[in-house]
Design a protein around this motif. Structure first.
Motif, PDB file in Angstrom:
ATOM      1  N   GLN A 133      34.056  28.770  45.841  1.00  0.00           N
ATOM      2  CA  GLN A 133      35.567  28.753  46.220  1.00  0.00           C
ATOM      3  C   GLN A 133      36.132  29.192  44.756  1.00  0.00           C
ATOM      4  O   GLN A 133      35.901  28.540  43.907  1.00  0.00           O
ATOM      5  CB  GLN A 133      35.810  27.255  46.621  1.00  0.00           C
ATOM      6  N   LEU A 134      37.047  30.045  44.840  1.00  0.00           N
ATOM      7  CA  LEU A 134      37.906  30.554  43.603  1.00  0.00           C
ATOM      8  C   LEU A 134      39.075  29.528  43.650  1.00  0.00           C
ATOM      9  O   LEU A 134      39.729  29.242  44.594  1.00  0.00           O
ATOM     10  CB  LEU A 134      38.445  31.905  43.976  1.00  0.00           C
ATOM     11  N   VAL A 135      39.266  28.834  42.442  1.00  0.00           N
ATOM     12  CA  VAL A 135      40.129  27.787  42.300  1.00  0.00           C
ATOM     13  C   VAL A 135      41.468  28.347  41.649  1.00  0.00           C
ATOM     14  O   VAL A 135      42.465  28.428  42.140  1.00  0.00           O
ATOM     15  CB  VAL A 135      39.614  26.485  41.238  1.00  0.00           C
ATOM     16  N   ARG A 136      41.220  29.048  40.583  1.00  0.00           N
ATOM     17  CA  ARG A 136      42.308  30.169  40.048  1.00  0.00           C
ATOM     18  C   ARG A 136      41.727  31.029  39.129  1.00  0.00           C
ATOM     19  O   ARG A 136      40.456  31.030  38.799  1.00  0.00           O
ATOM     20  CB  ARG A 136      43.158  29.169  39.099  1.00  0.00           C
ATOM     21  N   MET A 137      42.553  32.039  38.834  1.00  0.00           N
ATOM     22  CA  MET A 137      42.419  33.315  38.101  1.00  0.00           C
ATOM     23  C   MET A 137      43.319  33.295  36.830  1.00  0.00           C
ATOM     24  O   MET A 137      44.519  33.094  36.825  1.00  0.00           O
ATOM     25  CB  MET A 137      42.815  34.581  38.660  1.00  0.00           C
ATOM     26  N   VAL A 138      42.612  32.940  35.597  1.00  0.00           N
ATOM     27  CA  VAL A 138      43.026  32.658  34.411  1.00  0.00           C
ATOM     28  C   VAL A 138      42.998  33.854  33.489  1.00  0.00           C
ATOM     29  O   VAL A 138      41.935  34.159  33.383  1.00  0.00           O
ATOM     30  CB  VAL A 138      42.413  31.379  33.792  1.00  0.00           C
ATOM     31  N   PRO A 139      44.069  34.496  32.977  1.00  0.00           N
ATOM     32  CA  PRO A 139      43.902  35.633  32.205  1.00  0.00           C
ATOM     33  C   PRO A 139      43.170  35.347  31.307  1.00  0.00           C
ATOM     34  O   PRO A 139      43.052  34.240  30.337  1.00  0.00           O
ATOM     35  CB  PRO A 139      45.313  35.883  31.972  1.00  0.00           C
ATOM     36  N   TRP A 140      42.193  36.336  30.904  1.00  0.00           N
ATOM     37  CA  TRP A 140      41.293  36.109  29.771  1.00  0.00           C
ATOM     38  C   TRP A 140      42.042  36.606  28.394  1.00  0.00           C
ATOM     39  O   TRP A 140      42.307  37.711  28.046  1.00  0.00           O
ATOM     40  CB  TRP A 140      39.967  37.090  30.083  1.00  0.00           C
ATOM     41  N   LYS A 141      42.002  35.613  27.560  1.00  0.00           N
ATOM     42  CA  LYS A 141      42.272  35.931  25.998  1.00  0.00           C
ATOM     43  C   LYS A 141      41.674  37.211  25.374  1.00  0.00           C
ATOM     44  O   LYS A 141      42.401  37.773  24.583  1.00  0.00           O
ATOM     45  CB  LYS A 141      42.346  34.817  25.250  1.00  0.00           C
ATOM     46  N   ASP A 142      40.295  37.448  25.708  1.00  0.00           N
ATOM     47  CA  ASP A 142      39.844  38.370  24.953  1.00  0.00           C
ATOM     48  C   ASP A 142      39.888  39.783  25.601  1.00  0.00           C
ATOM     49  O   ASP A 142      39.261  40.789  25.128  1.00  0.00           O
ATOM     50  CB  ASP A 142      38.092  38.074  25.027  1.00  0.00           C
ATOM     51  N   GLY A 143      40.442  39.754  26.808  1.00  0.00           N
ATOM     52  CA  GLY A 143      40.769  40.965  27.509  1.00  0.00           C
ATOM     53  C   GLY A 143      41.505  42.047  26.707  1.00  0.00           C
ATOM     54  O   GLY A 143      42.651  41.610  26.265  1.00  0.00           O
ATOM     55  N   LYS A 144      41.155  43.131  26.451  1.00  0.00           N
ATOM     56  CA  LYS A 144      41.609  43.910  25.545  1.00  0.00           C
ATOM     57  C   LYS A 144      42.772  44.935  26.032  1.00  0.00           C
ATOM     58  O   LYS A 144      43.769  45.322  25.551  1.00  0.00           O
ATOM     59  CB  LYS A 144      40.705  45.162  24.974  1.00  0.00           C
ATOM     60  N   ALA A 145      42.852  44.832  27.473  1.00  0.00           N
ATOM     61  CA  ALA A 145      43.963  45.559  28.122  1.00  0.00           C
ATOM     62  C   ALA A 145      45.222  44.524  28.213  1.00  0.00           C
ATOM     63  O   ALA A 145      46.453  44.883  27.992  1.00  0.00           O
ATOM     64  CB  ALA A 145      43.682  45.876  29.690  1.00  0.00           C
TER      65      ALA A 145
END
Ligand code: SF4
Ligand code: SF4
Ligand code: SF4
Ligand code: FES
Lengths: 71, 946
Positions: free
Chosen positions: B261-273
């Motif tokens: 079950q997906l609880v939440r989508m948390v933006p990834w700090k290391d995401g380069k975009a």
């Protein structure tokens, strides 16, 4: 609008956008563009109206299509 | 796996090149100058207690929990606001500090509910952690006045605000200001009265300026701002990094899960975009993945009037292949084709075009990029030699002048818009060329230097007039042009644009842009330092879309704005994988990596690898497939992940084309509009249910990872492989990584890409090859991919779509933040609360002329058809221009759009349709008939009881 009319519209539009280069270059570029992007089916569709005089085609579009259909 | 939030170093990283040595608790360490003491300690394994600091925000220094002692410095400075200095000696743990920190913490806790065990953030709360870290065991203060018991604000559909838990650290306020740039929150009141507030006191979150990006929720150290899903489901237990499946920004997220079950989508700090930021769609609008309307079983029917019948995968695939074989035998192999999707992965897209070329034996494959960015491909390939944007997103932080044309980034590309806004707040100048006053023109702390509200359809004339000013006023960068471009072509182009008939004054009547403003914009762009151009569908979706892209490229070259950070030509791609779908050979004339199908050398590579002969002639594009279908020669279509009936122009013509086919196979998540005309429905998998890669607008290839089992049992690439094998093609990929290996083998710009390399690097920007083993954030640095940059003369040719007495207004179309494209996903989430219907924007003068009041129903008529929708009266649009979005099928906006298209690529002219608007009582006859037909077409036969 039937397919042939649609193809006439497309060919004229290509020719019109390339017209600034003068008739000779525009004809060559229109032919090259159509050769690069049109399925042969589309050329076959337009061939009969071209053979019948190409009424509705601009002079540059007609010259370009003649090169492709006759070649 | 134990759930771990991402490490928070407390303050942002320093970008300084100079390094300094500091001693923290007796250990020496070297860190970049400008790093805070807090971050230096954290990076080296010592976490100093903190509350108001977080590494996505500039330090603030309000909580006083992070005090340290520094040799030679008086008092106890805050480590978050104190930068390191050479030789500095820091002590983070002393008896004195312990007492001070305990005292601070005690004050916070005395005004905080002690319900940790039942709090949704239990185990994921910084206040709780820090109380432990400072060793707080008792609170000495009695029951004085507190903030406990204040009412919760639950108005936002995705997160709650519980003020009784607030510690007034203002991380949320700063996140909204610094990261998102919306300035929706304030700390109202002072001292004990301090209170976070969303706008006016009477407003709740939903009614405020908040755009629900989630940055404040992310920043909040307590359970004050918390996702509803966490309240309902509980804290996550594992996290998998993956890529958003909505827009071309390509934000990466940690999908935080409990089991499947997906609880939440948390933006990834290391995401380069995205560098840890997100928008409402990617962050919150993923509920569609488990929506009850998802179709999870394959279905077939002999005729579109019949109800659907559920069948097994084997039966569905066998039936499809038998139908395609029958059609091939009866009408010839050119009667079949396929459409790839910009929503699917690179690997899936590659397989669909391979199925068409190698399996169907023709090149009748096209993609939805046809209707959005095909002119980008044509225009940038012609001028620069490669069909892609030139920069990475980070480049905008070095731009001095930002020119936005035909794009609405705050709605369409919100996370990148936040970067633009940040750069503008730092002082960069903004030029907006758009018929509508988009939000960016005037926002908190932002004001465009120039907004050129051109008449729709005159992009080429406006850009040429700008070039006229640059050339005739001697502002061109001739040194750059001589070094990098073909000088003769430049000279021809310069003479063309310098013609007085192309001046701003001469074209003002046509473009409606005041000449003085246009001159000012051109001068600013040419002389204001690094000039960066960002554009969207307002450029491409015109009869001169390709010419406009080339005019943009000309402008960038003429001003020397190519080949370094801060400049460039940047298409903002609509869908998550438009770039990838184009790269993967989805166009009928091109193999992957943009090699023409007539190129025998390129073709032979594929022929050797695939063991088949390929047709050397280009195939049909989507509109030509539909024409051919109406002509009775095109009979079978495999559509993966696209809804051409809703998204393509001139709906009636699309419907006629589909209705004339004998086997339409729709492979999608939902029974979309196209499926009304389908004979086979193959259930698709969401981005959460598959492995693969997406490529964003900055050419960044990023991993998509499976976090749950596909509801239908199969990932999309497996379905395409099933079809191929049922056709006898003998494919045996066991994982999408093997498909990527094939792509890399056959595509020079992907030569160095593999799943292993992507896993190691996080993402890679193509070209990734021997010359660029780690990818290419910025292109054309030392030379253009094609050799010398090519100036192309772009003559303004007015569209054939003209206003007149019958259709006096120009309709243009766009999108809104909360909804995505045809809305198939976002309409099935709470996002619809922000946009429950498409509205027609109309200027007050035009509304009054027609006796229309706000929210009245209006009839919208073009020569193609008519529809009805409600209006909203606004001066965002100029008189004579109306505007609507196309997120709802009921609107049928594409009943109105015409068959006119870009001269070079046939990208539809969505942005200009001559229309009339008149009062109406409600939905049109066509809408009502369509709804009835669509309900009929969606019937599914009940499964017989066993
Ligand atoms: S969700 Fe985003 S826009 Fe709304 S208040 Fe929070 S930071 Fe601001
Ligand atoms: S809501 Fe959260 S982030 Fe905002 S001030 Fe309160 S505790 Fe801090
Ligand atoms: S900006 Fe685009 S990629 Fe990022 S979260 Fe929003 S929709 Fe997803
Ligand atoms: S964390 Fe440094 S003052 Fe709050």
């Amino acid at each position: 609008m039937n397919t042939t009319d649609q193809l006439v519209l497309m060919a004229n539009q290509i020719a019109r956008n390339l017209a600034i280069h003068g008739d000779d270059t525009a004809t060559a570029e229109t032919a090259a563009h159509i050769k690069a992007f049109w399925d042969p089916y589309m050329l076959r569709q337009i061939a009969p109206m071209l053979a019948a005089g190409g009424n509705g085609l601009s002079p540059v579009a007609r010259a370009a299509l003649e090169r492709l259909c006759i070649a | 796996m134990i759930f771990q939030p991402q490490t928070d170093h407390g303050t942002p990283a320093s970008t300084a090149a100079e390094m300094v040595t500091v001693f923290i608790d007796g250990r020496s360490m070297r860190v970049p100058a400008g790093t805070s003491v807090m971050r230096a300690a954290s990076e080296n394994g010592t976490s100093i207690p903190k509350l108001c600091a977080t590494d996505s925000l500039e330090s603030f220094g309000s909580c006083r929990l992070c005090l340290v002692e520094i040799d030679g410095v008086r008092g106890t400075p805050a480590s978050c606001t104190t930068p390191v200095a050479e030789g500095m000696v820091v002590h983070t743990q002393t008896p004195h500090l312990q007492i001070l920190r305990k005292g601070v913490m005690e004050l916070y806790i005395s005004d905080h509910p002690l319900d940790c065990l039942t709090c949704p953030a239990n185990g994921d709360c910084e206040l709780q952690d820090q109380a432990g870290a400072v060793g707080l065991r008792e609170v000495r203060y009695g029951a004085g006045e507190t903030h406990l018991g204040q009412a919760k604000d639950t108005s936002n559909p995705y997160f709650d605000f519980d003020p009784s838990k607030c510690i007034a650290c203002s991380r949320c306020v700063r996140a909204c200001d610094e990261v998102q740039g919306t300035f929706a929150l304030t700390i109202a009141g002072r001292g004990f009265e301090s209170k976070v507030s969303a706008g006016l006191a009477s407003e709740d979150f939903f009614g405020s300026e908040c755009v629900s990006c989630g940055a404040c929720v992310q920043a909040c150290p307590t359970a004050t701002l918390v996702e509803k899903a966490v309240v309902e489901i509980g804290t996550p237990e594992r996290a998998v990094v993956t890529t958003c499946a909505y827009c071309g920004v390509g934000c990466t997220f940690r999908a935080e899960m409990r089991g499947e079950q997906l609880v939440r989508m948390v933006p990834w700090k290391d995401g380069k975009a995205n560098h840890g930021h997100s928008c409402v769609k990617g962050r919150f609008a993923w509920g569609y993945a488990t929506h009850r309307e998802r179709i999870t079983k394959p279905m077939i029917r002999a005729h579109i009037d019949q109800p659907w019948r559920e069948v097994s995968w084997d039966e569905a695939l066998a039936h499809t292949v038998a139908e395609f074989a029958r059609i091939g035998a009866k009408y010839g192999k050119h009667a079949l084709g396929g459409i790839t999707s910009s929503r699917c992965t690179n690997e899936e897209t590659f397989l669909v075009q391979k199925l068409v070329r190698a399996g169907f034996g023709n090149n009748n494959v096209d993609t939805c990029a046809r209707v959005c960015h095909s002119p980008t491909g044509y225009g940038l390939k012609t001028t620069f030699g490669t069909s892609a944007g030139t920069q990475d997103f980070d480049s905008v932080m070095a731009a001095d002048v930002i020119l936005v044309i035909g794009a609405n980034p705050t709605d369409g590309h919100p996370v990148f818009a936040s970067r633009i806004k940040k750069r503008l707040r730092q002082g960069a100048k903004l030029i907006v060329i758009d018929p509508r006053r988009i939000d960016l023109v005037r926002m908190p702390h932002i004001e465009a230097a120039q907004h050129l509200p051109l008449r729709p359809g005159t992009n080429v004339a406006v850009l040429t007039a700008m070039a006229h000013v640059i050339v005739t006023e001697g502002l061109a960068d001739e040194e750059f042009v001589r070094a990098r471009c073909d000088w003769d072509e430049f000279a021809d182009w310069a003479a063309f644009v310098a013609d007085p008939k192309r001046s701003p004054e001469a074209t003002e009547m046509l473009t409606r842009v005041p000449a003085a403003d246009l001159r000012a914009a051109a001068r600013l762009f040419a002389t204001g330092g690094n000039g960066a151009i960002y554009y969207g569908l307002g450029v491409t979706e015109h009869s001169q879309g390709s010419s406009t892209v080339m005019a943009i490229a000309n402008l960038a070259m003429a001003t020397g704005n190519i080949g370094r950070p801060g400049v460039g030509v940047n298409p903002l791609r609509g869908q998550n994988n438009v770039q990838g779908a184009c790269d993967m050979g989805s166009f009928p004339h091109e193999l992957s990596g943009y090699r023409h199908i007539s190129d025998a050398g390129a073709r032979s590579l594929f022929e050797a690898d695939w063991g088949v002969r390929l047709d050397p002639e280009p195939g049909l594009r989507i509109p030509n497939m539909l024409d051919a279908a109406v002509d009775g020669v095109f009979k079978g279509l495999y559509v993966q992940g696209e809804d051409i009936l809703q998204s393509d122009p001139n709906t009636r013509h699309v419907a006629a084309g589909l209705a004339a086919m004998e086997c339409v196979v729709v492979h999608d998540l939902f029974l979309n509009e196209t499926a009304n005309y389908a004979h086979v429905f193959l259930p698709g998998s969401t981005f959460l249910e598959k492995n693969g890669t997406f490529t964003n607008a900055e050419r960044r290839i990023q991993p998509v990872r499976k976090v749950m089992t596909p509801l239908s049992g199969l990932e999309d690439w497996q379905v395409t492989q099933g079809l191929a094998n049922a056709m006898g093609l003998d494919w045996h990929y066991t994982h999408p990584g093997e498909i990527m290996d094939e792509i890399a083998r056959l595509t020079p710009s992907f030569a160095g890409v593999s799943f292993a390399r992507l896993d190691a690097a996080g993402s890679l920007q193509w070209p990734v090859d021997a010359a660029h083993p780690d990818g290419s954030p910025i292109m054309h640095i030392d030379g253009f991919v094609r050799g010398r940059g090519k100036f192309v003369i772009t003559d303004y040719v007015p569209t054939d779509e003209k206003t007149g007495p019958r259709f006096p207004l120009l309709l243009t179309t766009g999108r809104i933040l909360s909804q995505y494209n045809v809305g198939a996903q976002t309409r099935r989430t709470e996002n619809s609360r922000w946009h429950s219907e498409d509205l027609l924007e109309i200027h007050p003068i035009d509304a009054e002329d027609r006796g229309l009041k706000n929210h009245d129903w209006a009839r919208l008529v073009s020569r193609s058809g008519e529809t009805a929708l409600r209006i909203t009266i606004t001066d965002r649009v100029a008189p004579g221009v109306v505007y609507t979005t196309f997120h709802h099928p009921a609107t049928q906006a594409n009943v109105i759009t015409t068959e006119f298209s870009d001269w070079a690529t046939n990208c539809p002219e969505y942005k200009v349709t001559a229309v009339q608007v008149t009062p109406s009582n409600g939905p049109s006859d066509w809408q009502q008939r369509y709804q009835a037909q669509s309900d009929r077409a969606r019937r599914v036969d009940p499964v017989p009881a066993e």
